[in-house]
Motif scaffolding. Structure first.
Motif, PDB file in Angstrom:
ATOM      1  N   ALA A  10       0.824  -1.205   0.000  1.00 12.25           N
ATOM      2  CA  ALA A  10       0.000   0.000   0.000  1.00 12.25           C
ATOM      3  C   ALA A  10       0.855   1.251   0.000  1.00 12.25           C
ATOM      4  O   ALA A  10       1.971   1.264   0.543  1.00 12.25           O
ATOM      5  CB  ALA A  10      -0.930   0.009   1.212  1.00 12.25           C
ATOM      6  N   VAL A  12       0.138   5.411   0.848  1.00 11.53           N
ATOM      7  CA  VAL A  12      -0.813   6.386   1.381  1.00 11.53           C
ATOM      8  C   VAL A  12      -0.216   7.771   1.265  1.00 11.53           C
ATOM      9  O   VAL A  12       0.951   7.995   1.623  1.00 11.53           O
ATOM     10  CB  VAL A  12      -1.134   6.102   2.874  1.00 11.53           C
ATOM     11  N   SER A  13      -1.008   8.708   0.772  1.00 16.72           N
ATOM     12  CA  SER A  13      -0.593  10.115   0.785  1.00 16.72           C
ATOM     13  C   SER A  13      -1.404  10.841   1.844  1.00 16.72           C
ATOM     14  O   SER A  13      -2.560  10.504   2.097  1.00 16.72           O
ATOM     15  CB  SER A  13      -0.829  10.759  -0.588  1.00 16.72           C
ATOM     16  N   GLY A  19       3.930  10.904   2.864  1.00 13.11           N
ATOM     17  CA  GLY A  19       3.252   9.666   2.524  1.00 13.11           C
ATOM     18  C   GLY A  19       3.841   8.496   3.282  1.00 13.11           C
ATOM     19  O   GLY A  19       4.787   8.635   4.053  1.00 13.11           O
ATOM     20  N   GLY A  40      -8.722  -1.059   1.860  1.00 12.45           N
ATOM     21  CA  GLY A  40      -8.045   0.217   2.114  1.00 12.45           C
ATOM     22  C   GLY A  40      -8.560   0.892   3.374  1.00 12.45           C
ATOM     23  O   GLY A  40      -7.789   1.440   4.174  1.00 12.45           O
ATOM     24  N   LEU A  44      -6.419   1.715   6.911  1.00  9.56           N
ATOM     25  CA  LEU A  44      -6.326   3.012   7.592  1.00  9.56           C
ATOM     26  C   LEU A  44      -6.820   2.920   9.028  1.00  9.56           C
ATOM     27  O   LEU A  44      -6.205   3.463   9.952  1.00  9.56           O
ATOM     28  CB  LEU A  44      -7.121   4.067   6.825  1.00  9.56           C
ATOM     29  N   ALA A  52      -5.264  11.110   6.407  1.00 10.69           N
ATOM     30  CA  ALA A  52      -4.883  10.270   5.280  1.00 10.69           C
ATOM     31  C   ALA A  52      -5.688  10.671   4.052  1.00 10.69           C
ATOM     32  O   ALA A  52      -6.887  10.945   4.138  1.00 10.69           O
ATOM     33  CB  ALA A  52      -5.127   8.803   5.609  1.00 10.69           C
ATOM     34  N   ASP A  54      -5.366   9.696  -0.324  1.00  9.78           N
ATOM     35  CA  ASP A  54      -5.561   8.556  -1.204  1.00  9.78           C
ATOM     36  C   ASP A  54      -4.774   7.338  -0.721  1.00  9.78           C
ATOM     37  O   ASP A  54      -3.661   7.455  -0.206  1.00  9.78           O
ATOM     38  CB  ASP A  54      -5.122   8.907  -2.631  1.00  9.78           C
ATOM     39  N   VAL A  55      -5.382   6.171  -0.920  1.00  8.89           N
ATOM     40  CA  VAL A  55      -4.727   4.897  -0.614  1.00  8.89           C
ATOM     41  C   VAL A  55      -4.693   4.067  -1.883  1.00  8.89           C
ATOM     42  O   VAL A  55      -5.729   3.843  -2.515  1.00  8.89           O
ATOM     43  CB  VAL A  55      -5.488   4.117   0.481  1.00  8.89           C
TER      44      VAL A  55
END
Length: 302
Positions: A10, A12-13, A19, A40, A44, A52, A54-55
């Motif tokens: 994964a 994450v941004s 990120g 997703g 999280l 958080a 986008d994933v």
């Protein structure tokens, strides 16, 4: 009933910049048909990530495996069924000659009074049998009290039922951890305050064989210290000993029993118990002067 976990990579941004990337991460999932978006969200939730954005998941794989109690996952959110209670047996059956540990004699079952002999005592058509068992107290699945380790510690009669019955249970899945020692880091994510902590290593599959004592799992000194500091009431394990059997100081026994925490060794069947939500009971007869005795251990499922 089958349970499933998702394995994935994964990225994450975060909305405030930066990120996070992970590889081979695992979370509990409710079914084999779970979507990538649901995985997703579980990812999280499991980390409690704030801000958080986008994933993106890659290499997503759904595998059949026991739930480990992912925060916010299906085991954590399991609700009572409202129907008849379901129980899981967690203790080994005691049989004549069984081997618990290779350095201890097995139990011997006999008869104090046979049915045939009883017919001479009672009225015609009435008969009874009185059994006789000779065994060491460390037979099958058993509980240790402080007297097992300390001459001035309380014996089995010193445990009230509030310390051994209907305890909220936390099952710590360790069978695929890749390490034999169960340390504080392996326990740190669990809420153990007031709970029975059940260490599921999978070693019970080898119970009764010579391999049972070969490279068994065990609780480390700092693992025992962490459980005491965080309020565990009882600690159980499905392995040959809660201690590293090559360590003559027996730190787990020494620390846990010194803190008045009951130990239950040689459990079995923990794979059938969810990570949280069940209750655990293991009660021994009220025998004065003994530090250890077999128990009937079981879980009541939510």
């Amino acid at each position: 009933m089958s349970t499933y976990r998702a394995r994935f990579d994964a990225a994450v941004s975060f909305t405030n910049g930066g990120g996070l990337e992970v590889q081979g991460f695992l979370v509990d999932v409710p079914s084999a048909e779970v979507t990538s978006a649901q995985v997703g969200e579980l990812f999280l939730d499991s980390l409690g990530l704030l801000m958080a954005g986008d994933v993106e998941l890659a290499n997503l794989e759904i595998i059949e495996a026991a739930h480990k109690g992912t925060r916010g996952g299906p085991a954590a959110n399991r609700q009572p069924s409202g129907g008849r209670a379901e129980y899981v047996e967690l203790s080994h059956v005691i049989r004549d000659g069984m081997v618990t540990l290779p350095n201890l004699p097995g139990p011997e079952l006999d008869k104090q009074l046979t049915r045939e002999a009883s017919r001479e005592i009672y009225a015609p058509g009435t008969e009874f049998e009185i059994g006789l068992i000779t065994m060491v107290t460390n037979t099958g699945t058993y509980m240790d009290s402080p007297y097992h380790r300390y001459p001035d510690g309380h014996d089995l009669t010193g445990f009230g039922l509030d310390r051994t019955a209907d305890l909220p249970a936390v099952v710590v899945r360790l069978e695929d951890s890749g390490r034999l020692g169960i340390d504080a880091a392996a326990l740190a994510t669990y809420d153990v305050q007031g709970k029975a902590v059940l260490l599921h290593t999978g070693d019970d599959a080898r119970f009764g064989t010579p391999q049972y004592v070969e490279e068994p799992h065990f609780l480390t000194r700092d693992g025992a210290e962490w459980l005491i500091a965080n309020g565990a009431v009882l600690v159980g394990i499905d392995a040959a000993n809660i201690d590293d059997m090559t360590d003559g100081t027996r730190p787990a026994h020494t620390l846990l029993l010194g803190a008045g925490i009951a130990i239950v060794e040689h459990l079995t069947g923990l794979a059938q118990v969810p990570p949280t939500g069940a209750t655990f009971t293991a009660t021994a007869p009220r025998i004065a002067g003994l530090g250890t005795f077999p128990v009937r251990a079981y879980a009541k499922l939510p």
